[in-house]
Design an enzyme around this catalytic site. Structure first.
Site, PDB file in Angstrom:
ATOM      1  N   THR A  33       6.717  18.324   4.953  1.00  0.00           N
ATOM      2  CA  THR A  33       7.787  17.445   4.483  1.00  0.00           C
ATOM      3  C   THR A  33       8.677  18.192   3.492  1.00  0.00           C
ATOM      4  O   THR A  33       8.207  19.082   2.795  1.00  0.00           O
ATOM      5  CB  THR A  33       7.131  16.237   3.796  1.00  0.00           C
ATOM      6  OG1 THR A  33       6.462  15.482   4.785  1.00  0.00           O
ATOM      7  CG2 THR A  33       8.122  15.364   3.065  1.00  0.00           C
TER       8      THR A  33
ATOM      9  N   ARG B 282       3.756   4.876  13.664  1.00  0.00           N
ATOM     10  CA  ARG B 282       3.159   5.255  12.376  1.00  0.00           C
ATOM     11  C   ARG B 282       4.271   5.698  11.408  1.00  0.00           C
ATOM     12  O   ARG B 282       5.130   6.501  11.730  1.00  0.00           O
ATOM     13  CB  ARG B 282       2.163   6.395  12.579  1.00  0.00           C
ATOM     14  CG  ARG B 282       1.437   6.829  11.287  1.00  0.00           C
ATOM     15  CD  ARG B 282       2.116   7.977  10.591  1.00  0.00           C
ATOM     16  NE  ARG B 282       1.374   8.424   9.405  1.00  0.00           N
ATOM     17  CZ  ARG B 282       1.820   9.330   8.547  1.00  0.00           C
ATOM     18  NH1 ARG B 282       2.990   9.889   8.734  1.00  0.00           N
ATOM     19  NH2 ARG B 282       1.100   9.686   7.497  1.00  0.00           N
ATOM     20  N   VAL B 283       4.216   5.164  10.223  1.00  0.00           N
ATOM     21  CA  VAL B 283       5.167   5.548   9.188  1.00  0.00           C
ATOM     22  C   VAL B 283       4.373   6.040   7.982  1.00  0.00           C
ATOM     23  O   VAL B 283       3.409   5.401   7.567  1.00  0.00           O
ATOM     24  CB  VAL B 283       6.062   4.345   8.782  1.00  0.00           C
ATOM     25  CG1 VAL B 283       6.962   4.701   7.613  1.00  0.00           C
ATOM     26  CG2 VAL B 283       6.910   3.887   9.975  1.00  0.00           C
ATOM     27  N   GLY B 284       4.783   7.176   7.442  1.00  0.00           N
ATOM     28  CA  GLY B 284       4.074   7.738   6.289  1.00  0.00           C
ATOM     29  C   GLY B 284       4.676   7.280   4.971  1.00  0.00           C
ATOM     30  O   GLY B 284       5.375   6.265   4.899  1.00  0.00           O
ATOM     31  N   ASP B 285       4.417   8.059   3.935  1.00  0.00           N
ATOM     32  CA  ASP B 285       4.874   7.683   2.595  1.00  0.00           C
ATOM     33  C   ASP B 285       6.325   8.067   2.324  1.00  0.00           C
ATOM     34  O   ASP B 285       6.956   7.501   1.429  1.00  0.00           O
ATOM     35  CB  ASP B 285       3.987   8.350   1.536  1.00  0.00           C
ATOM     36  CG  ASP B 285       4.036   9.866   1.653  1.00  0.00           C
ATOM     37  OD1 ASP B 285       3.940  10.381   2.795  1.00  0.00           O
ATOM     38  OD2 ASP B 285       4.180  10.547   0.624  1.00  0.00           O
TER      39      ASP B 285
ATOM     40  N   THR C 104       4.741  15.152  -1.128  1.00  0.00           N
ATOM     41  CA  THR C 104       4.344  15.636   0.193  1.00  0.00           C
ATOM     42  C   THR C 104       2.822  15.629   0.258  1.00  0.00           C
ATOM     43  O   THR C 104       2.163  15.992  -0.705  1.00  0.00           O
ATOM     44  CB  THR C 104       4.859  17.058   0.482  1.00  0.00           C
ATOM     45  OG1 THR C 104       4.261  17.532   1.690  1.00  0.00           O
ATOM     46  CG2 THR C 104       4.545  18.034  -0.638  1.00  0.00           C
TER      47      THR C 104
ATOM     48  N   GLY D 203       0.093  11.049   3.812  1.00  0.00           N
ATOM     49  CA  GLY D 203       0.879   9.850   3.534  1.00  0.00           C
ATOM     50  C   GLY D 203       0.102   8.588   3.261  1.00  0.00           C
ATOM     51  O   GLY D 203       0.453   7.816   2.361  1.00  0.00           O
TER      52      GLY D 203
END
Ligand code: ASP
Length: 358
Positions: A220, A248-251, A271, A274
């Site tokens: 990231t 899926r969605v990360g932070d 980074t 997540g």
């Protein structure tokens, strides 16, 4: 008479505080991902390429600040360099999902107004950070996802590309490898294979374990900046994780987890893994420690990244910056691509753990 004098004095104070010049404090800090980045798994050629790309990002962001631009514009400029480079897991060079697609997440936040914008799971916006900025500036929303976010970016006149633009052979191969071994993995994984263990009770592979069965790197990208007006901004952009499942969605696009900025405390971009960063609300937690406990930016980042996240098993790092130009670049993994540039143009780029921490 006394009242008139105190009125004039108050006006003077108000004026000086509003027009306070932070020119000598302008600062820009970037990261290009944390993880298993060691001298042993680096080649001279690869290291040179990373250092050059990081330097270009620093210089582009710095020239915006130097010319009197805002921290938001500087963050955008620096992140776009890294999004356009296939070296990083953001924009061109993003990792592949399980379905063989590239789904991108990004976010931005302004410390002065506390305004924020984010996009998740987009597939056609060439520079996702610009999509996040458009959400913040041109919509009443904070987070837009999927097709709607892609459409919104198009309507706003942002550069739209065919999804194939994001293809890179290296990342595609990484997906094939990950699929072969049923892994969900973070970017740039090296061949430090460990056995994938199944839960003896369920017979299923533990997802948390899957993510960490290989050498770990999180590609990231992120940037935090302080401009001459004394305003902070933070931005983060990513392709997420190789072999991630649909949706899926990360932070990275979650305000407070991967990105946060508040002039009263600090600007943060993260980074790492997540899921842990979301659960620990990492970026906001650092800001909250400064706000409620009066911790310095470095102590606050240290508390969250080196203590809390470590205890919870969350690997990764952050860059953080306060209004006085104090920097924290902390990570609990082997390395983190990182660098900063100050008002006097002095810059430094670091990759490994043994390079001095700022
Ligand atoms: N934090 C990102 C995510 O979980 C991954 C990374 O930092 O590389 O999507």
């Amino acid at each position: 008479m006394k009242t008139i004098y105190s009125f004039i004095f108050c006006c003077f104070i108000a004026h000086t505080s509003f027009s306070q010049d932070f020119s000598d404090k302008i600062t820009l800090v970037i990261h290009g991902g944390a993880g298993t980045i060691t001298r042993a798994n680096m080649t001279a050629e690869k290291e040179k390429a990373y250092r050059e790309a990081l330097n270009l990002a620093l210089q582009n962001g710095y020239s915006v600040l130097k010319q009197g631009g805002t921290s938001l514009q500087a963050v955008e400029a620096a992140i776009m360099v890294m999004e356009n480079s296939p070296l990083f897991n953001a924009g061109k060079g993003a990792v592949f999902t399980n379905e063989g697609k590239n789904e991108l997440d990004a976010s931005i936040m302004e410390g002065k107004t506390l305004k924020a914008g984010a996009i998740a799971g987009v597939t056609t916006i060439k520079n996702p950070i610009r999509g996040a900025i458009a959400v913040m500036e041109k919509s009443p929303h904070v987070l837009m996802a999927g097709k709607g976010a892609d459409l919104f970016a198009k309507e706003q006149g942002l550069e739209i590309v065919d999804p194939s633009y994001f293809y890179t052979e290296a990342r595609y191969k990484a997906l094939q490898e990950a699929k072969k071994e049923e892994k969900i993995e973070l970017d740039h994984s090296e061949n430090t294979k460990k056995e994938i263990r199944k839960n003896p009770k369920t017979g299923f592979i533990n997802v948390e374990e899957l993510i960490f069965t290989e050498g770990k790197k999180f590609g990231t990208v992120g940037c935090v900046a302080l401009d001459k007006f004394g305003n902070l901004a933070a931005g983060t952009s990513t392709g997420g994780m190789t072999n991630k499942r649909y949706g899926r969605v990360g932070d990275a696009p979650i305000i407070g987890a991967g990105t946060y900025a508040n002039n009263e405390t600090c600007a943060v971009s993260a980074t790492g893994h997540g899921e842990f960063f979301i659960r620990s609300v990492v970026a906001y937690d650092i800001s909250a420690l400064m706000e409620y406990k009066g911790l310095s930016v470095k102590d606050a980042a240290n508390e969250v990244v080196m203590k809390k996240l470590v205890q919870r098993g969350g690997e990764g790092g952050v860059i953080a910056l306060d209004r006085n130009g104090n920097i924290a670049m902390l990570f609990n993994s082997e390395g983190m691509y990182r660098g900063y540039i100050k008002g006097d143009g002095k810059s430094e780029i670091m990759i490994y753990k043994d390079e001095a921490d700022k």
